[in-house]
Write a protein that holds these residues in place. Structure first.
Motif, PDB file in Angstrom:
ATOM      1  N   LEU A  51       0.829  -1.200   0.000  1.00 37.32           N
ATOM      2  CA  LEU A  51       0.000   0.000   0.000  1.00 37.32           C
ATOM      3  C   LEU A  51       0.863   1.249   0.000  1.00 37.32           C
ATOM      4  O   LEU A  51       1.766   1.413   0.822  1.00 37.32           O
ATOM      5  N   ASP A  52       0.586   2.130  -0.945  1.00 40.02           N
ATOM      6  CA  ASP A  52       1.329   3.382  -1.071  1.00 40.02           C
ATOM      7  C   ASP A  52       0.484   4.571  -0.614  1.00 40.02           C
ATOM      8  O   ASP A  52       0.967   5.445   0.089  1.00 40.02           O
ATOM      9  N   ARG A  53      -0.783   4.577  -1.036  1.00 38.25           N
ATOM     10  CA  ARG A  53      -1.685   5.668  -0.651  1.00 38.25           C
ATOM     11  C   ARG A  53      -3.084   5.114  -0.404  1.00 38.25           C
ATOM     12  O   ARG A  53      -3.509   4.183  -1.065  1.00 38.25           O
ATOM     13  N   LEU A  54      -3.769   5.739   0.542  1.00 37.76           N
ATOM     14  CA  LEU A  54      -5.150   5.382   0.842  1.00 37.76           C
ATOM     15  C   LEU A  54      -5.920   6.682   0.980  1.00 37.76           C
ATOM     16  O   LEU A  54      -5.498   7.591   1.696  1.00 37.76           O
ATOM     17  N   ARG A  55      -7.055   6.777   0.266  1.00 36.60           N
ATOM     18  CA  ARG A  55      -7.875   7.982   0.350  1.00 36.60           C
ATOM     19  C   ARG A  55      -9.257   7.575   0.834  1.00 36.60           C
ATOM     20  O   ARG A  55      -9.872   6.650   0.306  1.00 36.60           O
ATOM     21  N   LEU A  56      -9.704   8.256   1.867  1.00 39.92           N
ATOM     22  CA  LEU A  56     -11.036   8.013   2.416  1.00 39.92           C
ATOM     23  C   LEU A  56     -11.847   9.295   2.270  1.00 39.92           C
ATOM     24  O   LEU A  56     -11.491  10.331   2.839  1.00 39.92           O
ATOM     25  N   ASP A  57     -12.917   9.236   1.520  1.00 42.26           N
ATOM     26  CA  ASP A  57     -13.827  10.364   1.412  1.00 42.26           C
ATOM     27  C   ASP A  57     -14.516  10.526   2.764  1.00 42.26           C
ATOM     28  O   ASP A  57     -14.779   9.533   3.455  1.00 42.26           O
ATOM     29  N   ALA A  58     -14.810  11.740   3.156  1.00 44.82           N
ATOM     30  CA  ALA A  58     -15.453  11.989   4.452  1.00 44.82           C
ATOM     31  C   ALA A  58     -16.751  11.205   4.598  1.00 44.82           C
ATOM     32  O   ALA A  58     -17.093  10.755   5.688  1.00 44.82           O
ATOM     33  N   ARG A  59     -17.449  10.995   3.491  1.00 43.23           N
ATOM     34  CA  ARG A  59     -18.706  10.242   3.556  1.00 43.23           C
ATOM     35  C   ARG A  59     -18.472   8.783   3.923  1.00 43.23           C
ATOM     36  O   ARG A  59     -19.327   8.144   4.530  1.00 43.23           O
ATOM     37  N   ALA A  60     -17.304   8.245   3.581  1.00 46.09           N
ATOM     38  CA  ALA A  60     -16.988   6.856   3.934  1.00 46.09           C
ATOM     39  C   ALA A  60     -16.822   6.702   5.437  1.00 46.09           C
ATOM     40  O   ALA A  60     -17.081   5.632   6.000  1.00 46.09           O
ATOM     41  N   MET A  61     -16.430   7.781   6.105  1.00 46.60           N
ATOM     42  CA  MET A  61     -16.209   7.742   7.547  1.00 46.60           C
ATOM     43  C   MET A  61     -17.523   7.605   8.312  1.00 46.60           C
ATOM     44  O   MET A  61     -17.514   7.250   9.489  1.00 46.60           O
ATOM     45  N   ARG A  62     -18.637   7.843   7.651  1.00 49.47           N
ATOM     46  CA  ARG A  62     -19.936   7.740   8.309  1.00 49.47           C
ATOM     47  C   ARG A  62     -20.381   6.293   8.500  1.00 49.47           C
ATOM     48  O   ARG A  62     -21.246   6.013   9.313  1.00 49.47           O
ATOM     49  N   SER A  63     -19.804   5.392   7.727  1.00 49.67           N
ATOM     50  CA  SER A  63     -20.189   3.976   7.875  1.00 49.67           C
ATOM     51  C   SER A  63     -19.542   3.429   9.146  1.00 49.67           C
ATOM     52  O   SER A  63     -18.601   3.992   9.685  1.00 49.67           O
ATOM     53  N   GLY A  64     -20.033   2.324   9.608  1.00 53.56           N
ATOM     54  CA  GLY A  64     -19.481   1.714  10.810  1.00 53.56           C
ATOM     55  C   GLY A  64     -18.054   1.237  10.582  1.00 53.56           C
ATOM     56  O   GLY A  64     -17.594   1.109   9.439  1.00 53.56           O
ATOM     57  N   SER A  65     -17.349   0.970  11.655  1.00 48.14           N
ATOM     58  CA  SER A  65     -15.942   0.586  11.544  1.00 48.14           C
ATOM     59  C   SER A  65     -15.767  -0.712  10.765  1.00 48.14           C
ATOM     60  O   SER A  65     -14.824  -0.844   9.986  1.00 48.14           O
ATOM     61  N   LYS A  66     -16.674  -1.664  10.934  1.00 50.80           N
ATOM     62  CA  LYS A  66     -16.562  -2.925  10.189  1.00 50.80           C
ATOM     63  C   LYS A  66     -16.764  -2.681   8.705  1.00 50.80           C
ATOM     64  O   LYS A  66     -15.999  -3.192   7.883  1.00 50.80           O
ATOM     65  N   ASP A  67     -17.764  -1.903   8.347  1.00 51.88           N
ATOM     66  CA  ASP A  67     -18.001  -1.602   6.932  1.00 51.88           C
ATOM     67  C   ASP A  67     -16.827  -0.834   6.337  1.00 51.88           C
ATOM     68  O   ASP A  67     -16.395  -1.117   5.217  1.00 51.88           O
ATOM     69  N   LEU A  68     -16.308   0.131   7.081  1.00 50.91           N
ATOM     70  CA  LEU A  68     -15.169   0.916   6.597  1.00 50.91           C
ATOM     71  C   LEU A  68     -13.960   0.001   6.384  1.00 50.91           C
ATOM     72  O   LEU A  68     -13.278   0.088   5.356  1.00 50.91           O
ATOM     73  N   ALA A  69     -13.703  -0.887   7.330  1.00 54.30           N
ATOM     74  CA  ALA A  69     -12.581  -1.829   7.193  1.00 54.30           C
ATOM     75  C   ALA A  69     -12.780  -2.708   5.960  1.00 54.30           C
ATOM     76  O   ALA A  69     -11.823  -2.948   5.202  1.00 54.30           O
ATOM     77  N   ASP A  70     -13.998  -3.187   5.750  1.00 60.35           N
ATOM     78  CA  ASP A  70     -14.284  -4.016   4.575  1.00 60.35           C
ATOM     79  C   ASP A  70     -14.051  -3.236   3.277  1.00 60.35           C
ATOM     80  O   ASP A  70     -13.509  -3.776   2.308  1.00 60.35           O
ATOM     81  N   HIS A  71     -14.432  -1.971   3.250  1.00 61.28           N
ATOM     82  CA  HIS A  71     -14.223  -1.135   2.060  1.00 61.28           C
ATOM     83  C   HIS A  71     -12.732  -0.920   1.808  1.00 61.28           C
ATOM     84  O   HIS A  71     -12.281  -0.947   0.658  1.00 61.28           O
ATOM     85  N   ILE A  72     -11.982  -0.696   2.874  1.00 62.99           N
ATOM     86  CA  ILE A  72     -10.529  -0.494   2.730  1.00 62.99           C
ATOM     87  C   ILE A  72      -9.890  -1.762   2.171  1.00 62.99           C
ATOM     88  O   ILE A  72      -9.079  -1.707   1.234  1.00 62.99           O
ATOM     89  N   ILE A  73     -10.244  -2.897   2.739  1.00 66.09           N
ATOM     90  CA  ILE A  73      -9.695  -4.169   2.259  1.00 66.09           C
ATOM     91  C   ILE A  73     -10.048  -4.368   0.786  1.00 66.09           C
ATOM     92  O   ILE A  73      -9.197  -4.768  -0.017  1.00 66.09           O
ATOM     93  N   ALA A  74     -11.285  -4.097   0.420  1.00 66.86           N
ATOM     94  CA  ALA A  74     -11.708  -4.278  -0.968  1.00 66.86           C
ATOM     95  C   ALA A  74     -10.929  -3.356  -1.907  1.00 66.86           C
ATOM     96  O   ALA A  74     -10.510  -3.778  -2.994  1.00 66.86           O
ATOM     97  N   ALA A  75     -10.715  -2.106  -1.493  1.00 69.50           N
ATOM     98  CA  ALA A  75      -9.977  -1.161  -2.339  1.00 69.50           C
ATOM     99  C   ALA A  75      -8.522  -1.592  -2.494  1.00 69.50           C
ATOM    100  O   ALA A  75      -7.956  -1.534  -3.594  1.00 69.50           O
ATOM    101  N   VAL A  76      -7.897  -2.032  -1.402  1.00 70.55           N
ATOM    102  CA  VAL A  76      -6.497  -2.460  -1.462  1.00 70.55           C
ATOM    103  C   VAL A  76      -6.365  -3.711  -2.332  1.00 70.55           C
ATOM    104  O   VAL A  76      -5.465  -3.810  -3.171  1.00 70.55           O
ATOM    105  N   ARG A  77      -7.266  -4.664  -2.170  1.00 70.50           N
ATOM    106  CA  ARG A  77      -7.212  -5.878  -2.997  1.00 70.50           C
ATOM    107  C   ARG A  77      -7.412  -5.551  -4.476  1.00 70.50           C
ATOM    108  O   ARG A  77      -6.756  -6.120  -5.343  1.00 70.50           O
TER     109      ARG A  77
END
Length: 115
Positions: free
Chosen positions: A31-57
């Protein structure tokens, strides 16, 4: 996702949650860079973690795809004749180095026997 120029090493880009989470991995797949839109921060921590994993994969898969494409380019293809010539040169050099080493060891042993 933007493509890399031909001079750059293959990187990968991926996103999740409709583009709210995006990731970029380098040539090594890390991983070199990760960008989280402020709207993504509104989801729960589990959903946010799942989105991060999906984006990195997705970024890692993109990097692997791009690396495969760049390795398959005709300009970078391995010429078997050139490879064999290089191997022959390396073998000849190794034989010369071994002959010098053997000669040096023989000379050292001869000197030791004289003493």
């Amino acid at each position: 996702m933007a493509a890399t120029s031909e001079d750059e090493d293959p990187i990968g880009e991926g996103e999740a949650a409709g583009g709210l989470v995006s990731a970029v991995v380098g040539q090594d797949g890390l991983l070199d860079r990760l960008r989280l839109d402020a709207r993504a921060m509104r989801s729960g921590s589990k959903d946010l973690a799942d989105h991060i994993i999906a984006a990195v994969r997705a970024a890692q898969k993109d990097q692997l795809r791009r690396a495969g494409e760049s390795a398959a380019s005709p300009e970078e293809a391995v010429d078997p004749e050139q490879l064999f010539r290089r191997l022959d040169d390396m073998e000849a050099q190794a034989a010369q180095d071994f002959a010098r080493l053997t000669s040096s060891l023989d000379e050292t042993l001869r000197r030791l026997e004289e003493k």
